[in-house]
Design a protein around this motif. Structure first.
Motif, PDB file in Angstrom:
ATOM      1  N   ILE A  90       0.909  -1.193  -0.098  1.00 26.28           N
ATOM      2  CA  ILE A  90      -0.051   0.005  -0.131  1.00 26.28           C
ATOM      3  C   ILE A  90       0.859   1.242   0.024  1.00 26.28           C
ATOM      4  N   HIS A  91       1.893   1.285   0.695  1.00 26.80           N
ATOM      5  CA  HIS A  91       2.914   2.315   0.834  1.00 26.80           C
ATOM      6  C   HIS A  91       3.273   2.783  -0.486  1.00 26.80           C
ATOM      7  N   LEU A  92       3.632   1.987  -1.461  1.00 26.65           N
ATOM      8  CA  LEU A  92       4.228   2.100  -2.933  1.00 26.65           C
ATOM      9  C   LEU A  92       2.994   2.814  -3.594  1.00 26.65           C
ATOM     10  N   ARG A  93       1.898   2.160  -3.585  1.00 25.47           N
ATOM     11  CA  ARG A  93       0.855   2.344  -4.410  1.00 25.47           C
ATOM     12  C   ARG A  93       0.434   3.975  -3.852  1.00 25.47           C
ATOM     13  N   LEU A  94       0.554   4.111  -2.668  1.00 25.16           N
ATOM     14  CA  LEU A  94       0.144   5.692  -2.195  1.00 25.16           C
ATOM     15  C   LEU A  94       1.261   6.558  -2.496  1.00 25.16           C
ATOM     16  N   ASN A  95       2.358   6.112  -2.624  1.00 25.48           N
ATOM     17  CA  ASN A  95       3.563   7.101  -2.940  1.00 25.48           C
ATOM     18  C   ASN A  95       3.329   7.305  -4.367  1.00 25.48           C
ATOM     19  N   SER A  96       3.032   6.108  -5.327  1.00 24.56           N
ATOM     20  CA  SER A  96       2.631   6.416  -6.773  1.00 24.56           C
ATOM     21  C   SER A  96       1.461   7.459  -7.252  1.00 24.56           C
ATOM     22  N   ILE A  97       0.420   7.264  -6.446  1.00 26.24           N
ATOM     23  CA  ILE A  97      -0.637   8.089  -6.459  1.00 26.24           C
ATOM     24  C   ILE A  97      -0.507   9.362  -6.318  1.00 26.24           C
ATOM     25  N   ARG A  98       0.201   9.808  -5.279  1.00 26.42           N
ATOM     26  CA  ARG A  98       0.650  11.206  -4.759  1.00 26.42           C
ATOM     27  C   ARG A  98       1.423  11.890  -5.793  1.00 26.42           C
ATOM     28  N   ARG A  99       1.883  11.242  -6.639  1.00 28.88           N
ATOM     29  CA  ARG A  99       2.988  11.319  -7.711  1.00 28.88           C
ATOM     30  C   ARG A  99       2.452  11.538  -9.192  1.00 28.88           C
ATOM     31  N   LEU A 100       1.001  11.431  -9.108  1.00 23.80           N
ATOM     32  CA  LEU A 100       0.178  11.347 -10.409  1.00 23.80           C
ATOM     33  C   LEU A 100       0.936  12.561 -11.390  1.00 23.80           C
ATOM     34  N   SER A 101       0.967  13.587 -10.876  1.00 23.89           N
ATOM     35  CA  SER A 101       1.376  14.710 -11.504  1.00 23.89           C
ATOM     36  C   SER A 101       2.459  14.580 -12.303  1.00 23.89           C
ATOM     37  N   THR A 102       3.475  14.007 -11.758  1.00 23.99           N
ATOM     38  CA  THR A 102       4.843  13.519 -12.148  1.00 23.99           C
ATOM     39  C   THR A 102       4.592  12.862 -13.246  1.00 23.99           C
ATOM     40  N   ILE A 103       4.009  11.745 -13.233  1.00 28.16           N
ATOM     41  CA  ILE A 103       3.744  10.788 -14.162  1.00 28.16           C
ATOM     42  C   ILE A 103       3.239  11.504 -15.272  1.00 28.16           C
ATOM     43  N   ALA A 104       2.191  12.039 -14.967  1.00 32.42           N
ATOM     44  CA  ALA A 104       1.428  12.754 -16.190  1.00 32.42           C
ATOM     45  C   ALA A 104       2.302  13.927 -16.930  1.00 32.42           C
TER      46      ALA A 104
END
Length: 580
Positions: A21-35
């Motif tokens: 969950i910590h990895l998923r949460l980290n990735s979600i919070r960096r959605l703007s970076t991915i985008a």
């Protein structure tokens, strides 16, 4: 092989599907970076669909996603493509966790407010209709929060349909859906045409106010004031006023509490005339309610309510209730009254205040619970403007020696104003000894406030009065056996020195401080260093060089490390002064 610059992005995307969950949460919070790395087109065609199909069941991850998507319009190509963000948020509006749904609704409202009218019609309004007709109650709850965004852009035929959908939600089988409809009715009503406001919306409102569930009626009360402000005065009196009067006698104390808490806003909605004729009896009932919580809410509004009605009506109807509340069995009721009672003084006038309100005020000043006395202290300036300080001075003097330190502290804060109005002679006679007595209080906050109080008094009455009445007593207290009290006196000296000036400081205060540098307690000695540093701007350079510096040099060789530190800091200040 993944391009090197996009490799970290690929990892973030993979983490969106990770079991941790910590990895998923980290990735979600960096959605703007991915985008940003994917670009607008790939974000629209790949990332957003992936998020829409995401089956994550962790509420923390879903909450983060709902929050991120609300600010995602720049990453999908601007408002022209804002509609692509609706599907994942629509899914989040259906989940069980309330906080996730609320955040998804907030993000939808944020996006909807920026969308073009055509896109609202093509994408946003169908979303609202789908949620409003969905079999899951969570969807219908969320739908109620979105109508005020959808309605203004809807064509006439669609507006009729939206009102019909909202009507069904107001009469939903489940209380939680009806509650959501009641809570959001005022926001929806603000967007509806006046004709439909008087017919459809008020019909919804009437049905909700008669619901068996007290939580529904509670939500309806919250909307009374907002709805009343949207209506013409006569329509408000016809539709809102009877509901308020009825709710003031509701069987649920929580509903009556809400009426009492919002009464001032409700009075503004119905107008002064209707308040005098209809709401005064309702307010009197609330002031005498069986439940303490209702009386607390009603008591806290007594001043605001009295400002709306005439002084005569306030004296006849409200003042008797106030007298009863002052001896209420609940200390919290008395505290609520104490915090606002003196606001009634300007409304009632000097004569009524002295004859009827002052005895109640003085009774609260002597209440057995400190919170009540503290509440009354916070509003002394209001009664002072009406009746003057002479009538209050004796009661205040009694409180000055109160056993609760917070009450004593409140009195100290008020002393400078009291002193300015009593004058020098009366102050010396009644309060002078008390001000010195507080310097020896057992509570540090009192001693500190007392030292600051002396400074303010010195500024009020001038250097001559300070030299005659304050300094001799302060200097005499430097020999107190307890080092904590000696520290307070040093603090008082540092505050008084700038007021009395350099000459008095050199002749009277500086020798006391120099003598204290020989104290056996390290805390006293390093405070001496701090005080000497504060005196440097007050005295001549020759005094700094011949008197202050030698003392600091001696302290700079003290065995205690703290004494040496503060002495060295003060010596640096000496050097800076001499160089300038």
């Amino acid at each position: 092989m993944v391009d090197e610059p996009l490799y970290p992005i690929a990892i973030l995307i993979d983490e969106l599907k990770n079991e941790d969950i910590h990895l998923r949460l980290n990735s979600i919070r960096r959605l703007s970076t991915i985008a940003r790395a994917l670009g607008e087109e790939r974000t629209r065609k790949e990332l957003i669909p992936f998020l829409s199909e995401n089956n994550d069941d962790d509420d923390e991850v879903l909450l983060a996603m709902a929050e991120e998507l609300g600010a995602f319009i720049p990453y999908v190509g601007g408002v022209d493509y804002a509609y692509v963000l609706l599907p994942p948020l629509e899914t989040l509006c259906t989940v069980d966790e309330t906080i996730v749904r609320e955040k998804a609704v907030e993000s939808l409202c944020r996006i909807g407010s920026q969308m073009k009218e055509k896109d609202l019609v093509d994408w946003f309004i169908p979303l609202v209709k789908r949620l409003g007709a969905d079999e899951w109650f969570t969807s219908r709850i969320s739908a109620c929060c979105l109508f005020h965004v959808a309605y203004p852009s809807a064509p006439e035929a669609t507006r009729s349909e939206l009102r019909s959908v909202y009507n069904h939600l107001c009469h939903d089988d489940l209380p939680m859906v009806r509650r959501s409809a009641a809570s959001n009715l005022a926001k929806f009503a603000a967007t509806v045409e006046p004709a439909h406001l008087k017919s459809d919306i008020m019909s919804f409102f009437k049905d909700l106010t008669q619901d068996d569930q007290d939580s529904l009626r509670l939500s309806a009360v919250e909307g009374c004031a907002a709805l009343g402000k949207l209506l013409e005065p006569q329509d408000c009196i016809a539709n809102i006023l009877p509901v308020i009067v009825s709710f003031s006698q509701d069987k649920s104390w929580r509903v009556r509490f809400m009426v009492a808490n919002q009464l001032y806003e409700l009075c503004e909605a119905v107008g002064a005339e209707a308040t005098r004729t209809e709401l005064v009896p309702a307010y009197v009932r609330l002031l005498r309610d069986n439940e303490a919580e209702v009386r607390i809410a009603a008591a806290g509004k007594v001043t605001k309510f009295c400002r709306i009605i005439s002084p005569q009506l306030a004296t006849q109807q409200i003042l008797p209730c106030v007298k009863d509340l002052a001896i209420d069995s609940s200390q919290h009721v008395r505290a609520a009254l104490a915090s606002v009672i003196m606001g009634m003084a300007p409304v009632l006038g000097k004569e009524v205040t002295i004859e009827q309100l002052l005895p109640t005020f003085l009774a609260l000043l002597k209440d057995e619970f400190p919170d009540v006395r503290l509440s009354i202290m916070s509003k002394l300036d209001q009664v002072n403007q009406v009746i003057g300080i002479d009538l209050l001075s004796q009661s205040l003097l009694e409180l000055a020696e109160d056993r609760h330190w917070r009450v004593r502290l409140a009195i100290i804060e008020y002393i400078p104003l009291l002193a300015s109005q009593l004058g020098v002679e009366v102050f010396d006679d009644k309060l002078g000894s008390l001000c010195m007595q507080w310097l020896g209080d057992q509570v540090f906050s009192i001693r500190e406030a007392a030292a600051n109080n002396l400074k303010r008094l010195a500024e009020e009455f001038g250097p001559e009065w300070t030299c005659q009445h304050i300094l001799p007593q302060v200097i005499n207290m430097i020999n107190n056996p307890h080092y904590l009290y000696r520290m307070t006196i040093l603090h008082a000296i540092s505050l008084l020195a700038p007021v009395v000036g350099g000459e008095v400081t050199c002749q009277t205060l500086l020798p006391v401080v120099i003598n204290a540098s020989k104290d056996r307690v390290p805390n006293i000695k390093f405070n001496v260093a701090k005080v000497l540093k504060s005196l440097i701007p007050t005295v001549d350079a020759s005094v700094v060089d011949q008197t202050i510096r030698p003392t600091l040099q001696e302290l700079n060789e003290d065995p205690d490390v703290d004494v040496r530190y503060f002495a060295s800091e003060a010596l640096k200040a000496c050097d800076d002064t001499m160089s300038t």
